[in-house]
Design a protein around this motif. Structure first.
Motif, PDB file in Angstrom:
ATOM      1  N   ASP A 176       2.761  11.022  39.759  1.00  0.00           N
ATOM      2  CA  ASP A 176       4.082  11.119  40.398  1.00  0.00           C
ATOM      3  C   ASP A 176       4.926  12.220  39.765  1.00  0.00           C
ATOM      4  OD1 ASP A 176       3.478   9.098  42.182  1.00  0.00           O
ATOM      5  OD2 ASP A 176       4.543   7.541  41.056  1.00  0.00           O
ATOM      6  N   ARG A 177       4.813  12.400  38.447  1.00  0.00           N
ATOM      7  CA  ARG A 177       5.563  13.462  37.761  1.00  0.00           C
ATOM      8  C   ARG A 177       4.978  14.843  38.062  1.00  0.00           C
ATOM      9  NH1 ARG A 177       4.366  11.169  32.922  1.00  0.00           N
ATOM     10  NH2 ARG A 177       4.013  13.260  32.093  1.00  0.00           N
ATOM     11  N   LEU A 178       3.660  14.918  38.262  1.00  0.00           N
ATOM     12  CA  LEU A 178       2.996  16.209  38.492  1.00  0.00           C
ATOM     13  C   LEU A 178       3.054  16.666  39.946  1.00  0.00           C
ATOM     14  CD1 LEU A 178      -0.171  15.788  36.253  1.00  0.00           C
ATOM     15  CD2 LEU A 178       1.906  17.098  35.764  1.00  0.00           C
ATOM     16  N   ARG A 179       3.220  15.739  40.871  1.00  0.00           N
ATOM     17  CA  ARG A 179       3.240  16.079  42.296  1.00  0.00           C
ATOM     18  C   ARG A 179       4.262  17.187  42.607  1.00  0.00           C
ATOM     19  NH1 ARG A 179       3.749  11.133  44.878  1.00  0.00           N
ATOM     20  NH2 ARG A 179       1.517  10.900  44.923  1.00  0.00           N
ATOM     21  N   PRO A 180       5.508  17.131  42.095  1.00  0.00           N
ATOM     22  CA  PRO A 180       6.459  18.211  42.382  1.00  0.00           C
ATOM     23  C   PRO A 180       6.041  19.564  41.796  1.00  0.00           C
ATOM     24  CG  PRO A 180       7.624  16.268  41.565  1.00  0.00           C
ATOM     25  CD  PRO A 180       6.154  16.015  41.385  1.00  0.00           C
ATOM     26  N   HIS A 181       5.072  19.549  40.883  1.00  0.00           N
ATOM     27  CA  HIS A 181       4.563  20.784  40.281  1.00  0.00           C
ATOM     28  C   HIS A 181       3.282  21.256  40.975  1.00  0.00           C
ATOM     29  CE1 HIS A 181       7.428  20.779  36.944  1.00  0.00           C
ATOM     30  NE2 HIS A 181       7.293  19.457  36.978  1.00  0.00           N
ATOM     31  N   GLY A 182       2.983  20.682  42.125  1.00  0.00           N
ATOM     32  CA  GLY A 182       1.851  21.137  42.922  1.00  0.00           C
ATOM     33  C   GLY A 182       0.584  20.319  42.815  1.00  0.00           C
ATOM     34  N   ALA A 183       0.574  19.241  42.043  1.00  0.00           N
ATOM     35  CA  ALA A 183      -0.630  18.420  41.915  1.00  0.00           C
ATOM     36  C   ALA A 183      -0.980  17.778  43.251  1.00  0.00           C
ATOM     37  CB  ALA A 183      -0.443  17.340  40.850  1.00  0.00           C
ATOM     38  N   GLU A 184      -2.264  17.832  43.595  1.00  0.00           N
ATOM     39  CA  GLU A 184      -2.766  17.229  44.832  1.00  0.00           C
ATOM     40  C   GLU A 184      -3.926  16.311  44.486  1.00  0.00           C
ATOM     41  OE1 GLU A 184      -4.019  20.425  47.348  1.00  0.00           O
ATOM     42  OE2 GLU A 184      -2.036  21.360  47.362  1.00  0.00           O
ATOM     43  N   LEU A 185      -3.913  15.096  45.002  1.00  0.00           N
ATOM     44  CA  LEU A 185      -4.975  14.137  44.770  1.00  0.00           C
ATOM     45  C   LEU A 185      -6.259  14.627  45.431  1.00  0.00           C
ATOM     46  CD1 LEU A 185      -5.541  11.328  43.549  1.00  0.00           C
ATOM     47  CD2 LEU A 185      -4.883  10.347  45.747  1.00  0.00           C
ATOM     48  N   VAL A 186      -7.392  14.597  44.701  1.00  0.00           N
ATOM     49  CA  VAL A 186      -8.678  15.030  45.246  1.00  0.00           C
ATOM     50  C   VAL A 186      -9.292  13.942  46.117  1.00  0.00           C
ATOM     51  CG1 VAL A 186     -11.060  15.676  44.658  1.00  0.00           C
ATOM     52  CG2 VAL A 186      -9.155  16.676  43.396  1.00  0.00           C
ATOM     53  N   GLY A 187      -9.411  12.762  45.609  1.00  0.00           N
ATOM     54  CA  GLY A 187      -9.987  11.631  46.350  1.00  0.00           C
ATOM     55  C   GLY A 187      -9.010  10.481  46.300  1.00  0.00           C
ATOM     56  N   GLU A 188      -9.405   9.429  45.633  1.00  0.00           N
ATOM     57  CA  GLU A 188      -8.530   8.276  45.434  1.00  0.00           C
ATOM     58  C   GLU A 188      -8.472   7.954  43.948  1.00  0.00           C
ATOM     59  OE1 GLU A 188      -9.638   4.824  47.689  1.00  0.00           O
ATOM     60  OE2 GLU A 188     -10.295   6.050  49.384  1.00  0.00           O
ATOM     61  N   VAL A 189      -7.400   7.340  43.516  1.00  0.00           N
ATOM     62  CA  VAL A 189      -7.341   6.788  42.171  1.00  0.00           C
ATOM     63  C   VAL A 189      -8.106   5.475  42.231  1.00  0.00           C
ATOM     64  CG1 VAL A 189      -5.851   5.873  40.357  1.00  0.00           C
ATOM     65  CG2 VAL A 189      -5.135   7.896  41.670  1.00  0.00           C
ATOM     66  N   TYR A 215      -8.786   5.845  36.970  1.00  0.00           N
ATOM     67  CA  TYR A 215      -9.179   7.250  36.898  1.00  0.00           C
ATOM     68  C   TYR A 215      -8.860   7.934  38.215  1.00  0.00           C
ATOM     69  CZ  TYR A 215     -12.373  10.827  34.866  1.00  0.00           C
ATOM     70  OH  TYR A 215     -12.920  11.951  34.308  1.00  0.00           O
ATOM     71  N   GLY A 216      -8.367   9.165  38.131  1.00  0.00           N
ATOM     72  CA  GLY A 216      -8.130   9.960  39.324  1.00  0.00           C
ATOM     73  C   GLY A 216      -8.323  11.432  39.033  1.00  0.00           C
ATOM     74  N   TYR A 217      -8.756  12.190  40.047  1.00  0.00           N
ATOM     75  CA  TYR A 217      -8.875  13.643  39.961  1.00  0.00           C
ATOM     76  C   TYR A 217      -7.788  14.276  40.813  1.00  0.00           C
ATOM     77  CZ  TYR A 217     -13.529  13.491  37.815  1.00  0.00           C
ATOM     78  OH  TYR A 217     -14.585  13.295  36.974  1.00  0.00           O
ATOM     79  N   PHE A 218      -7.148  15.309  40.261  1.00  0.00           N
ATOM     80  CA  PHE A 218      -6.069  16.015  40.931  1.00  0.00           C
ATOM     81  C   PHE A 218      -6.301  17.505  40.805  1.00  0.00           C
ATOM     82  CE2 PHE A 218      -4.843  12.073  39.025  1.00  0.00           C
ATOM     83  CZ  PHE A 218      -4.189  11.414  40.055  1.00  0.00           C
ATOM     84  N   ARG A 219      -5.849  18.267  41.785  1.00  0.00           N
ATOM     85  CA  ARG A 219      -5.878  19.729  41.681  1.00  0.00           C
ATOM     86  C   ARG A 219      -4.583  20.167  41.021  1.00  0.00           C
ATOM     87  NH1 ARG A 219     -10.620  22.239  43.205  1.00  0.00           N
ATOM     88  NH2 ARG A 219     -11.602  21.044  44.846  1.00  0.00           N
ATOM     89  N   GLY A 220      -4.721  21.039  40.039  1.00  0.00           N
ATOM     90  CA  GLY A 220      -3.575  21.580  39.326  1.00  0.00           C
ATOM     91  C   GLY A 220      -3.468  23.074  39.543  1.00  0.00           C
ATOM     92  N   PRO A 221      -2.900  23.806  38.589  1.00  0.00           N
ATOM     93  CA  PRO A 221      -2.745  25.256  38.719  1.00  0.00           C
ATOM     94  C   PRO A 221      -4.078  25.940  38.988  1.00  0.00           C
ATOM     95  CG  PRO A 221      -1.510  24.447  36.841  1.00  0.00           C
ATOM     96  CD  PRO A 221      -2.341  23.298  37.342  1.00  0.00           C
ATOM     97  N   ALA A 222      -4.070  26.897  39.902  1.00  0.00           N
ATOM     98  CA  ALA A 222      -5.247  27.700  40.266  1.00  0.00           C
ATOM     99  C   ALA A 222      -6.396  26.842  40.785  1.00  0.00           C
ATOM    100  CB  ALA A 222      -5.703  28.570  39.097  1.00  0.00           C
ATOM    101  N   GLY A 223      -6.097  25.630  41.266  1.00  0.00           N
ATOM    102  CA  GLY A 223      -7.127  24.780  41.832  1.00  0.00           C
ATOM    103  C   GLY A 223      -7.969  24.037  40.820  1.00  0.00           C
ATOM    104  N   VAL A 224      -7.637  24.166  39.523  1.00  0.00           N
ATOM    105  CA  VAL A 224      -8.403  23.484  38.489  1.00  0.00           C
ATOM    106  C   VAL A 224      -8.276  21.979  38.687  1.00  0.00           C
ATOM    107  CG1 VAL A 224      -8.536  23.026  36.009  1.00  0.00           C
ATOM    108  CG2 VAL A 224      -8.197  25.347  36.829  1.00  0.00           C
ATOM    109  N   ILE A 225      -9.385  21.293  38.546  1.00  0.00           N
ATOM    110  CA  ILE A 225      -9.377  19.841  38.684  1.00  0.00           C
ATOM    111  C   ILE A 225      -8.950  19.216  37.365  1.00  0.00           C
ATOM    112  CG2 ILE A 225     -10.789  17.792  39.097  1.00  0.00           C
ATOM    113  CD1 ILE A 225     -12.447  19.525  41.026  1.00  0.00           C
ATOM    114  N   ILE A 226      -7.928  18.374  37.445  1.00  0.00           N
ATOM    115  CA  ILE A 226      -7.410  17.661  36.287  1.00  0.00           C
ATOM    116  C   ILE A 226      -7.772  16.190  36.459  1.00  0.00           C
ATOM    117  CG2 ILE A 226      -5.326  17.020  34.992  1.00  0.00           C
ATOM    118  CD1 ILE A 226      -5.764  20.049  34.992  1.00  0.00           C
ATOM    119  N   GLY A 227      -8.504  15.643  35.503  1.00  0.00           N
ATOM    120  CA  GLY A 227      -8.814  14.223  35.499  1.00  0.00           C
ATOM    121  C   GLY A 227      -7.773  13.492  34.667  1.00  0.00           C
ATOM    122  N   LEU A 228      -7.284  12.386  35.178  1.00  0.00           N
ATOM    123  CA  LEU A 228      -6.373  11.525  34.426  1.00  0.00           C
ATOM    124  C   LEU A 228      -7.041  10.170  34.263  1.00  0.00           C
ATOM    125  CD1 LEU A 228      -2.980  12.330  36.198  1.00  0.00           C
ATOM    126  CD2 LEU A 228      -3.898  13.344  34.097  1.00  0.00           C
TER     127      LEU A 228
END
Length: 148
Positions: free
Chosen positions: A105-118, A127-140
């Motif tokens: 929720d905090r990263l969404r305004p910075h462009g984070a996009e959910l890849v699949g589902e949490v 666990y969830g995968y999100f796209r971050g800067p330059a399309g890099v996948i960020i796992g949380l």
């Protein structure tokens, strides 16, 4: 020869300020910023007349760092693929967090996009995968119970 530690992971981005904001919001601490150029840089990365702006960020525990950079020259016209998670070589960084949902929720305004589902693995991890800067996948990853 022994590997002592993983020193850092590097990511090239188009918007350095936005990437810094993303990773600071994630919880990393900005360690410093610099511009680099010169013969040593050209030899290191095998590009002529290179100039890059870099920022180094570290995790709160001090054990891991992420270097983000943007190149002033030479400018690349190639675009990073927004490939799915199963493509060999796709860059992915994973961070342990206290709450996957709150962090996203905090990263969404910075462009984070959910890849699949949490999702949850048994009752151990959320666990969830999100796209971050330059399309890099960020796992949380969030621990749901203390490990034994």
């Amino acid at each position: 020869m022994t590997v002592y530690r993983l020193d850092h992971t590097g990511i090239v981005v188009e918007d350095l300020a936005a990437a810094i904001a993303f990773f600071v919001e994630l919880g990393l601490e900005l360690e410093g910023q610099a511009s680099v150029e010169g013969a040593w840089v050209d030899r290191l990365i095998a590009l002529d007349d290179a100039k890059a702006d870099i920022a180094m960020l570290r995790t709160p525990d001090g054990h891991s760092r992420v270097e983000i950079s943007t190149f002033q020259r030479p400018v690349s016209t190639a675009k990073a693929p927004w490939a799915p998670v199963n493509v060999p070589g796709i860059p992915r960084l994973t961070f342990m967090v206290d709450s996957v949902d709150d962090t996203f929720d905090r990263l969404r305004p910075h462009g984070a996009e959910l890849v699949g589902e949490v999702t949850e693995y048994e009752d151990i991890y959320r666990y969830g995968y999100f796209r971050g800067p330059a399309g890099v996948i960020i796992g949380l990853v969030q621990e749901l119970q203390a490990s034994a």
